[in-house]
Design a protein around this motif. Structure first.
Motif, mmCIF file in Angstrom:
data_model
loop_
_atom_site.group_PDB
_atom_site.id
_atom_site.type_symbol
_atom_site.label_atom_id
_atom_site.label_comp_id
_atom_site.label_asym_id
_atom_site.label_seq_id
_atom_site.Cartn_x
_atom_site.Cartn_y
_atom_site.Cartn_z
ATOM 1 N N ILE A 45 35.687 -21.879 -9.367
ATOM 2 C CA ILE A 45 35.794 -23.194 -10.015
ATOM 3 C C ILE A 45 36.487 -24.176 -9.083
ATOM 4 C CG2 ILE A 45 36.889 -24.451 -11.910
ATOM 5 C CD1 ILE A 45 36.429 -21.917 -13.630
ATOM 6 N N LEU A 46 37.572 -23.753 -8.453
ATOM 7 C CA LEU A 46 38.301 -24.627 -7.542
ATOM 8 C C LEU A 46 37.443 -25.024 -6.342
ATOM 9 C CD1 LEU A 46 40.911 -26.060 -6.858
ATOM 10 C CD2 LEU A 46 41.707 -23.964 -5.782
ATOM 11 N N LYS A 47 36.722 -24.064 -5.764
ATOM 12 C CA LYS A 47 35.852 -24.374 -4.625
ATOM 13 C C LYS A 47 34.733 -25.331 -5.034
ATOM 14 C CE LYS A 47 36.674 -20.166 -2.036
ATOM 15 N NZ LYS A 47 36.124 -18.890 -1.587
ATOM 16 N N ALA A 70 39.716 -14.428 -14.532
ATOM 17 C CA ALA A 70 39.847 -13.644 -13.312
ATOM 18 C C ALA A 70 40.080 -14.570 -12.123
ATOM 19 C CB ALA A 70 38.583 -12.816 -13.103
ATOM 20 N N SER A 71 40.781 -14.078 -11.125
ATOM 21 C CA SER A 71 41.094 -14.911 -9.965
ATOM 22 C C SER A 71 39.836 -15.328 -9.214
ATOM 23 C CB SER A 71 42.066 -14.188 -9.039
ATOM 24 O OG SER A 71 41.485 -13.007 -8.559
#
Length: 152
Positions: A31-33, A24-25
């Motif tokens: 995860i990116l943050k 999911a976005s």
């Protein structure tokens, strides 16, 4: 850490195409943050480029700002000449995340005109402006106000 960032956000690496996201976005965003937060927290452990004379027993003068110069050399072309492509934004993110803050004033005076030129080349992009404001804030700590015209 750079390899981990590129695995987390493959779209930052223009030489590779990321696989279509399967999660999911919101999970991908989390995860990116988390990855960016970890890299920002680890910046204090990066080589800041300032070493005392005779570091590690060598009598030779040590090049100041070696890490910063290497990073700037790696991103300079994208920031100055590819301003309307993703490579410019990727280069700015790398500079923001990995550039040491404790550089000599001579180094900052050398790169400030190029940084200002790069910043002026992209209009109406708040994310790009924010990243440059952080970089200029780091610079401001090490440059005396008389040495650079901040109003230019």
């Amino acid at each position: 850490l750079l390899a981990m960032l590129l695995r987390t956000a493959p779209y930052l690496d223009e030489h590779k195409a990321g696989v279509p996201p399967m999660e999911a976005s919101s999970m991908r965003s989390k995860i990116l943050k988390s990855t960016v937060s970890m890299i920002r927290s680890c910046r204090c452990f990066f080589d800041q480029g300032i070493r005392p004379p005779g570091w590690k027993g060598s009598g030779d003068p040590v090049e100041l700002d070696a890490t910063a110069r290497a990073l700037w050399k790696m991103t300079e072309t994208d920031l100055l000449y590819h301003t309307h492509s993703n490579s410019c934004f990727r280069a700015q993110i790398m500079l923001y995340l990995f550039h040491p803050s404790k550089c000599s004033s001579a180094y900052y005076l050398e790169v400030m005109p190029k940084w200002m030129e790069s910043w002026r080349n992209v209009d109406r992009c708040p994310e790009y402006d924010y990243l440059w404001m952080v970089m200029f804030g780091r610079t401001r700590k090490y440059i005396h106000p008389r040495d650079h015209d901040w109003g230019a």
